[in-house]
Design an enzyme around this catalytic site. Structure first.
Site, PDB file in Angstrom:
ATOM      1  N   CYS A  37       0.842  -1.203   0.000  1.00 55.75           N
ATOM      2  CA  CYS A  37       0.000   0.000   0.000  1.00 55.75           C
ATOM      3  C   CYS A  37       0.873   1.247   0.000  1.00 55.75           C
ATOM      4  O   CYS A  37       2.073   1.180   0.233  1.00 55.75           O
ATOM      5  CB  CYS A  37      -0.857   0.019   1.252  1.00 55.75           C
ATOM      6  SG  CYS A  37      -1.749  -1.510   1.503  1.00 55.75           S
ATOM      7  N   HIS A  39      13.668 -32.619 -23.019  1.00 55.20           N
ATOM      8  CA  HIS A  39      13.318 -33.335 -21.790  1.00 55.20           C
ATOM      9  C   HIS A  39      11.934 -32.947 -21.290  1.00 55.20           C
ATOM     10  O   HIS A  39      11.698 -32.880 -20.086  1.00 55.20           O
ATOM     11  CB  HIS A  39      14.371 -33.076 -20.709  1.00 55.20           C
ATOM     12  CG  HIS A  39      15.765 -33.399 -21.160  1.00 55.20           C
ATOM     13  ND1 HIS A  39      16.130 -34.666 -21.564  1.00 55.20           N
ATOM     14  CD2 HIS A  39      16.860 -32.625 -21.307  1.00 55.20           C
ATOM     15  CE1 HIS A  39      17.413 -34.656 -21.925  1.00 55.20           C
ATOM     16  NE2 HIS A  39      17.867 -33.420 -21.781  1.00 55.20           N
ATOM     17  N   ASN A  68       0.795   0.757   5.992  1.00 58.07           N
ATOM     18  CA  ASN A  68       1.404  -0.047   4.937  1.00 58.07           C
ATOM     19  C   ASN A  68       2.153  -1.181   5.619  1.00 58.07           C
ATOM     20  O   ASN A  68       3.050  -0.918   6.419  1.00 58.07           O
ATOM     21  CB  ASN A  68       2.370   0.825   4.122  1.00 58.07           C
ATOM     22  CG  ASN A  68       3.215   0.010   3.180  1.00 58.07           C
ATOM     23  OD1 ASN A  68       2.779  -1.009   2.681  1.00 58.07           O
ATOM     24  ND2 ASN A  68       4.442   0.450   2.951  1.00 58.07           N
ATOM     25  N   GLY A  69       1.783  -2.417   5.314  1.00 58.90           N
ATOM     26  CA  GLY A  69       2.481  -3.543   5.931  1.00 58.90           C
ATOM     27  C   GLY A  69       1.492  -4.542   6.497  1.00 58.90           C
ATOM     28  O   GLY A  69       0.347  -4.612   6.052  1.00 58.90           O
ATOM     29  N   LYS A 111       7.675 -10.861 -18.201  1.00 57.95           N
ATOM     30  CA  LYS A 111       7.058  -9.591 -18.620  1.00 57.95           C
ATOM     31  C   LYS A 111       5.694  -9.849 -19.266  1.00 57.95           C
ATOM     32  O   LYS A 111       4.712  -9.193 -18.957  1.00 57.95           O
ATOM     33  CB  LYS A 111       7.948  -8.823 -19.622  1.00 57.95           C
ATOM     34  CG  LYS A 111       9.181  -8.184 -19.060  1.00 57.95           C
ATOM     35  CD  LYS A 111       8.940  -6.949 -18.214  1.00 57.95           C
ATOM     36  CE  LYS A 111       8.768  -7.266 -16.761  1.00 57.95           C
ATOM     37  NZ  LYS A 111       9.795  -7.518 -15.871  1.00 57.95           N
ATOM     38  N   ARG A 156       1.776   1.379  -5.986  1.00 59.37           N
ATOM     39  CA  ARG A 156       2.016   0.487  -4.848  1.00 59.37           C
ATOM     40  C   ARG A 156       0.781  -0.313  -4.449  1.00 59.37           C
ATOM     41  O   ARG A 156       0.846  -1.210  -3.615  1.00 59.37           O
ATOM     42  CB  ARG A 156       2.466   1.309  -3.635  1.00 59.37           C
ATOM     43  CG  ARG A 156       3.733   2.068  -3.844  1.00 59.37           C
ATOM     44  CD  ARG A 156       4.021   2.925  -2.633  1.00 59.37           C
ATOM     45  NE  ARG A 156       4.204   2.097  -1.476  1.00 59.37           N
ATOM     46  CZ  ARG A 156       5.371   1.631  -1.052  1.00 59.37           C
ATOM     47  NH1 ARG A 156       6.461   1.938  -1.702  1.00 59.37           N
ATOM     48  NH2 ARG A 156       5.444   0.869   0.008  1.00 59.37           N
ATOM     49  N   LYS A 166       4.241  -2.987  -6.899  1.00 65.85           N
ATOM     50  CA  LYS A 166       5.676  -2.889  -7.164  1.00 65.85           C
ATOM     51  C   LYS A 166       6.515  -3.549  -6.080  1.00 65.85           C
ATOM     52  O   LYS A 166       7.512  -4.168  -6.355  1.00 65.85           O
ATOM     53  CB  LYS A 166       6.041  -1.418  -7.286  1.00 65.85           C
ATOM     54  CG  LYS A 166       7.452  -1.178  -7.759  1.00 65.85           C
ATOM     55  CD  LYS A 166       7.484  -0.748  -9.201  1.00 65.85           C
ATOM     56  CE  LYS A 166       8.886  -0.689  -9.735  1.00 65.85           C
ATOM     57  NZ  LYS A 166       9.029  -1.529 -10.913  1.00 65.85           N
ATOM     58  N   TRP A 224      -3.645  -2.090  -1.425  1.00 69.81           N
ATOM     59  CA  TRP A 224      -3.534  -3.346  -2.163  1.00 69.81           C
ATOM     60  C   TRP A 224      -3.974  -4.415  -1.169  1.00 69.81           C
ATOM     61  O   TRP A 224      -3.274  -4.700  -0.207  1.00 69.81           O
ATOM     62  CB  TRP A 224      -2.098  -3.553  -2.625  1.00 69.81           C
ATOM     63  CG  TRP A 224      -1.875  -4.753  -3.471  1.00 69.81           C
ATOM     64  CD1 TRP A 224      -2.449  -5.035  -4.681  1.00 69.81           C
ATOM     65  CD2 TRP A 224      -0.995  -5.840  -3.195  1.00 69.81           C
ATOM     66  NE1 TRP A 224      -1.981  -6.220  -5.163  1.00 69.81           N
ATOM     67  CE2 TRP A 224      -1.091  -6.738  -4.276  1.00 69.81           C
ATOM     68  CE3 TRP A 224      -0.141  -6.148  -2.138  1.00 69.81           C
ATOM     69  CZ2 TRP A 224      -0.355  -7.919  -4.327  1.00 69.81           C
ATOM     70  CZ3 TRP A 224       0.585  -7.319  -2.191  1.00 69.81           C
ATOM     71  CH2 TRP A 224       0.486  -8.190  -3.283  1.00 69.81           C
ATOM     72  N   GLU A 249       3.175 -11.038 -16.542  1.00 73.19           N
ATOM     73  CA  GLU A 249       2.706 -10.134 -15.486  1.00 73.19           C
ATOM     74  C   GLU A 249       1.898  -8.958 -16.006  1.00 73.19           C
ATOM     75  O   GLU A 249       0.988  -8.495 -15.318  1.00 73.19           O
ATOM     76  CB  GLU A 249       3.827  -9.681 -14.546  1.00 73.19           C
ATOM     77  CG  GLU A 249       4.929  -8.861 -15.142  1.00 73.19           C
ATOM     78  CD  GLU A 249       6.052  -8.544 -14.141  1.00 73.19           C
ATOM     79  OE1 GLU A 249       5.856  -8.635 -12.933  1.00 73.19           O
ATOM     80  OE2 GLU A 249       7.144  -8.199 -14.621  1.00 73.19           O
ATOM     81  N   GLU A 271      12.974 -13.764 -18.190  1.00 71.97           N
ATOM     82  CA  GLU A 271      12.508 -12.388 -17.977  1.00 71.97           C
ATOM     83  C   GLU A 271      11.490 -11.968 -19.044  1.00 71.97           C
ATOM     84  O   GLU A 271      10.495 -11.304 -18.737  1.00 71.97           O
ATOM     85  CB  GLU A 271      13.718 -11.435 -17.943  1.00 71.97           C
ATOM     86  CG  GLU A 271      13.394  -9.965 -17.819  1.00 71.97           C
ATOM     87  CD  GLU A 271      12.630  -9.597 -16.548  1.00 71.97           C
ATOM     88  OE1 GLU A 271      12.507 -10.438 -15.640  1.00 71.97           O
ATOM     89  OE2 GLU A 271      12.128  -8.448 -16.490  1.00 71.97           O
TER      90      GLU A 271
HETATM   91  C1  BG6 Z   1       7.628  -8.598  -7.121  1.00 72.35           C
HETATM   92  C2  BG6 Z   1       7.311  -7.773  -8.350  1.00 72.35           C
HETATM   93  O1  BG6 Z   1       6.703  -8.354  -6.140  1.00 72.35           O
HETATM   94  O2  BG6 Z   1       8.938  -8.256  -6.645  1.00 72.35           O
HETATM   95  C3  BG6 Z   1       8.356  -8.077  -9.414  1.00 72.35           C
HETATM   96  O3  BG6 Z   1       6.034  -8.118  -8.832  1.00 72.35           O
HETATM   97  C4  BG6 Z   1       9.746  -7.769  -8.866  1.00 72.35           C
HETATM   98  O4  BG6 Z   1       8.117  -7.288 -10.558  1.00 72.35           O
HETATM   99  C5  BG6 Z   1       9.985  -8.528  -7.570  1.00 72.35           C
HETATM  100  O5  BG6 Z   1      10.717  -8.134  -9.804  1.00 72.35           O
HETATM  101  C6  BG6 Z   1      11.281  -8.136  -6.899  1.00 72.35           C
HETATM  102  O6  BG6 Z   1      11.261  -6.770  -6.565  1.00 72.35           O
HETATM  103  P1  BG6 Z   1      12.576  -6.005  -6.157  1.00 72.35           P
HETATM  104  O7  BG6 Z   1      12.124  -4.612  -5.806  1.00 72.35           O
HETATM  105  O8  BG6 Z   1      13.146  -6.733  -4.978  1.00 72.35           O
HETATM  106  O9  BG6 Z   1      13.489  -6.013  -7.324  1.00 72.35           O
END
Ligand code: BG6
Ligand code: UD1
Length: 827
Positions: A2, A583, A133-134, A564, A33, A684, A106, A567, A560
């Site tokens: 959050c 395999h 937040n937390g 992308k 966030r 994020k 969130w 997600e 990666e």
């Molecule tokens: C996840 C995100 O929660 O955390 C990813 O959805 C991110 O996109 C991952 O790569 C790691 O985050 P950070 O800030 O530790 O690089």
């Protein structure tokens, strides 16, 4: 996760409309966030006017206004203005001083709904309001205790216990005649009872125009904007700026993004600090709950003197500029972000034209790293992938074995980490809970801990022994793009720095350094594929699934690229090691499933050609990423769709190869009509994790054992209650708590108040020495009370609340008592 934000104007006139807009803008900056619901609280007219008279009785005050709305920030904004239009709330009313708080959520505890949105409140009168937040891990036991004291809960959140606990503490103080209890005293008392990771902002009707912020875990910054004339630039670091009580605006935020448009003068609030904003003065107290843990010693608080820092961030960085989305902007920013990452760190020239790398944050630790038995890369998601991309060059240049760990997996397994290891923690945010736990674990095991993070002042930057900031600039799109490429570049530079300048590897080192110099230009070239990737996205728009095959340096690119697509475009996508194709994955291949194969020039090129042949033989629908000029070599019969990218030195090729896949994910998402910057269910920073779930599980096991133990030591459990020291007048233990039903016996071990020698000393100095314990217990909620050795021996001993409910010996209880101690105020 959050976002929390607050705005306080002191001796500066601001209209209600302005205050609202500042709060809304703060939320817009933090929306990445979390974005499933939002809320704010501002003062109503009457409470504002009466607030000028600190002696006005509460009964005459009108509660602060609280607006909460499900959905994104803009739905909150709309509902607030609709509400304003439907009432006679005057948007032009001016406030000389005012404190407003805001939150973007969130959801973790309870579905997105107004009742679960923040601010969470103590009561219908909104006496105490909290944005959070937390996660509060012990909220269940607190909730049950508060319910027994007559509180009713309306949300499913863990947060709601906090304002209610504040009201409980405040009311008890007043019942006991302590009418002078201060806001910070109340919050310090509340904080003492909270377990988990959190950042909090409190607003209260009892303390008009004041705010309290505190944290343990989550990031939180204070921004200071002064209005006094004649404040010289040199006074930025002067603590008086926080103490002078002159007209100013103060901001609290989870992130610098929401501050930089107001001020660059910031204070990073540290864990255990309680920041009190009152009358233009910022007072900071340190609350150290760890001191004397489980050994009967006292917890202490003390005032802290801190200097402000200057944000190295420009407003443009947090705007979208000419781009439609942050992710798009951040992808296209990569030539610049890579330059910033390398600025001042690559050295080429001098009399012997030597090429080298200088990493200020690492230079004093290189010898130790070179002597390591092993280097362990640790991270999550994109950051893990970046480390995987850099692993081959680090192994090659350092000659040290490099292993990979997903942070949560390392913690789950309690994998071996030794003193001779160097553990490298990679994280864009520097705040990811899983990575932080792995850091704590590695640190406890004696490893040298190195951080690679984008966020100066983040928990990882602060808690590692040394490290490197990647300096990629603010990354706001939830899907990491520019941070990924900057992380790879930093890790390539770390490899060069560890390698040193031996003659044997000079040629290779020079090639890598030359490649680094040229990399931003090459990334600019590959960005020209934008339109081509949009066309490809149009072809793939309706697909259910996508596979990406890579190997060697580009195994990470496959993971990666697939991440992308997964997600943001919400399309199933898997990155696979091409060497593993036969395999298992080969079974999936047919003429429908689109498959991306990365086959740029490196030592694995011929193997990738062979992979393409095999996929082609099974009528695979292939999209091949290859080096410029290689189309004919990688497309049997010219039947594959080809994406040609510039060739660079092999270890940097992942930086180039990921760009078309980032563009593909971006366009796929937009074409499929999804929100590219705020994908479904993701935020994020993942501050939450499964720690508290696993703790509960462990706790369950401990409880079982305790039950058995309880049967065996019945006599012990039935011993008389320990006497409380009645003379400790500031310690109150509620006597009227109805016992809970349950099979276990009650025992309330009242912590003896001990010597309450501390107090406020002079201006804002808090020297409190009384541990206050919410005596958690109860059979139903499976909590237990730690045994206080001093008490069991009949001494008036002191015990600090243990941080972890599973770390100390304990006996079962059947009733909760809430003991509240207050800090005495010395006149
Ligand atoms: C996840 C995100 O929660 O955390 C990813 O959805 C991110 O996109 C991952 O790569 C790691 O985050 P950070 O800030 O530790 O690089
Ligand atoms: C530093 C300055 C930079 C300045 C440069 C010039 C900072 C943040 N950086 O950059 O503004 O231009 O000197 O000499 O002030 N660290 C960790 N863990 C991490 C990341 C970093 O402990 O995860 C530590 C480093 O060991 C170092 C400090 O933080 O002590 C700064 O790191 P970094 O910014 O990478 O250092 P420089 O590149 O030297």
């Amino acid at each position: 996760m959050c976002g929390i934000f607050a705005y306080l104007n002191y001796n500066v006139n601001r209209e209600r409309r302005y205050i609202l807009e500042v709060l809304f803008n703060g939320l817009r900056r933090l929306e990445y966030r979390g974005y499933d619901s939002a809320g704010i609280s501002i003062d109503s007219s009457l409470s504002a006017s009466l607030s000028r008279d600190p002696n006005s009785p509460l009964s005459l005050r009108v509660p602060p206004l609280v607006f909460r709305q499900e959905g994104r920030i803009e739905s909150l904004v709309k509902s607030v203005y609709e509400n304003v239009a439907a009432t006679d709330l005057d948007l032009e009313e001016s406030f000389c001083a005012h404190a407003g708080i805001a939150h973007t959520r969130w959801a973790t505890h309870g579905e997105p709904a107004p009742r679960n949105s923040h601010p969470q409140t103590s009561d219908p009168g909104n006496e105490f309001l909290v944005v959070h937040n937390g996660v509060i891990t012990n909220y269940q036991v607190l909730k049950e205790t508060l319910v027994r004291h007559g509180f009713t809960f309306e949300s499913e959140t863990d947060t709601e216990v906090i304002p209610k606990l504040a009201k409980f503490v405040f009311d008890k103080a007043n019942e006991e005649g302590d009418h002078g209890v201060t806001f910070s005293q109340v919050v310090l008392e509340v904080m003492r009872h909270l377990e988990g990771a959190y950042a909090l902002i409190f607003k209260s009707q009892h303390y008009p125009n004041e705010l309290i912020a505190c944290k343990r875990g989550g990031p939180l910054l204070l921004g200071v904007k002064e209005f006094s004339e004649g404040i010289a630039a040199s006074s930025f670091h002067d603590f008086n700026v926080l103490k002078n009580g002159k007209p100013k605006e103060l901001f609290l935020s989870s992130d610098a993004n929401a501050l930089v448009e107001h001020t660059k003068k910031v204070l990073m609030i540290e864990d255990g600090e309680v920041v009190h904003l009152k009358d233009g003065v910022v007072s900071i107290f340190k609350f150290d709950n760890d001191k004397g843990k489980n050994c009967g010693a006292l917890s202490r608080t003390a005032s802290v003197q801190r200097a402000l820092s200057i944000l190295e961030m420009e407003v443009e960085q947090i705007n979208k500029g000419s781009y439609e989305h942050y992710m798009q902007k951040e992808i296209h920013e990569q030539p610049e972000s890579l330059k910033t990452t390398m600025r001042g760190r690559l050295i080429r020239g001098g009399s012997c034209k030597a090429k080298s790398v200088l990493l200020g944050g690492l230079k004093d630790h290189l010898k130790t790293i070179r002597r390591s038995r092993r280097i362990v890369f640790i991270g999550c998601g994109t950051s893990y992938n970046a480390a995987l991309a850099a692993r081959p060059i680090l192994e090659e240049l350092s000659g040290i074995p490099v292993t990979m760990e997903i942070a949560s997996d390392l913690v789950d397994r309690q994998g071996p980490i030794y003193r001779e290891d160097t553990a490298v923690f990679v994280s864009q945010s520097g705040e990811t809970a899983d990575t932080l736990q792995a850091l704590q674990y590695a640190s406890e095991n004696g490893a040298l801990c190195v951080g690679i993070t984008n966020t100066v002042g983040s928990a990882i930057a602060r808690n590692t022994h040394c490290g490197v900031h990647i300096n990629a600039g603010a990354e706001i799109g939830v899907a990491s793009t520019k941070a990924y490429t900057s992380q790879i570049v930093v890790m390539a530079m770390v490899s060069l720095a560890i390698a040193g300048d031996t003659i044997s590897n000079q040629e290779r080192r020079d090639a890598v350094i030359d490649g680094l110099y040229d990399l931003p230009n090459k990334v600019r070239d590959v960005l020209e594929l934008d339109q081509e990737m949009k066309e490809l996205a149009k072809l793939l728009i309706a697909e259910q699934s996508l596979l990406v095959f890579g190997r060697g340096y580009n195994y990470a690119t496959a993971l990666e690229g697939a991440l992308k697509v997964k997600e943001v475009a919400l399309m199933h996508s898997e990155g696979m090691l091409a060497g593993e194709m036969k395999h298992g994955p080969l079974a999936l291949v047919d003429e429908n499933l689109p498959i991306v194969v990365i086959a740029t020039r490196d030592a694995c090129f011929s193997k990738q050609q062979s992979v393409i042949q095999q996929l082609h033989a099974r009528k695979g629908r292939l999209i091949v990423i290859c080096s410029k000029g290689d189309a004919a070599s990688v497309s049997p019969g010219g039947l594959c769709r080809i994406i040609e990218v510039p060739q660079v030195v092999d270890c940097l090729q992942p930086v180039i190869n990921i760009v078309p896949l980032q563009l593909l994910a971006y366009h796929l998402t937009v074409l499929r009509g999804y929100n590219v910057d705020q994908p479904r269910n993701l935020a994020k920073r993942e501050l939450l994790n499964e720690l508290f779930i696993s703790r509960l599980r462990l706790l369950g096991q401990v409880i079982l054992m305790m039950l058995l133990l309880a049967l065996k030591v019945k006599a012990y459990v039935e011993r008389p209650q320990v006497n409380r020291d009645e003379d400790r007048t500031l310690l109150r233990t509620l006597q009227n708590v109805p016992p809970v039903e349950g099979p276990l016996e009650q025992e309330i071990v009242g912590q003896s108040a001990g010597e309450q020698t501390g107090g406020w000393q002079g201006e804002g100095v808090l020297n409190e020495e009384t541990p206050s314990v919410l005596l958690p217990e109860l059979a139903q909620t499976q909590l237990e009370l730690p045994v206080n050795p001093a008490n069991t021996e009949g001494n008036a001993g002191l015990e600090e609340r243990p941080e972890s409910p599973i770390s100390s010996s304990r006996i079962p209880l059947t009733e909760v008592a809430l003991s509240v101690s207050f800090i005495s105020v010395r006149s």
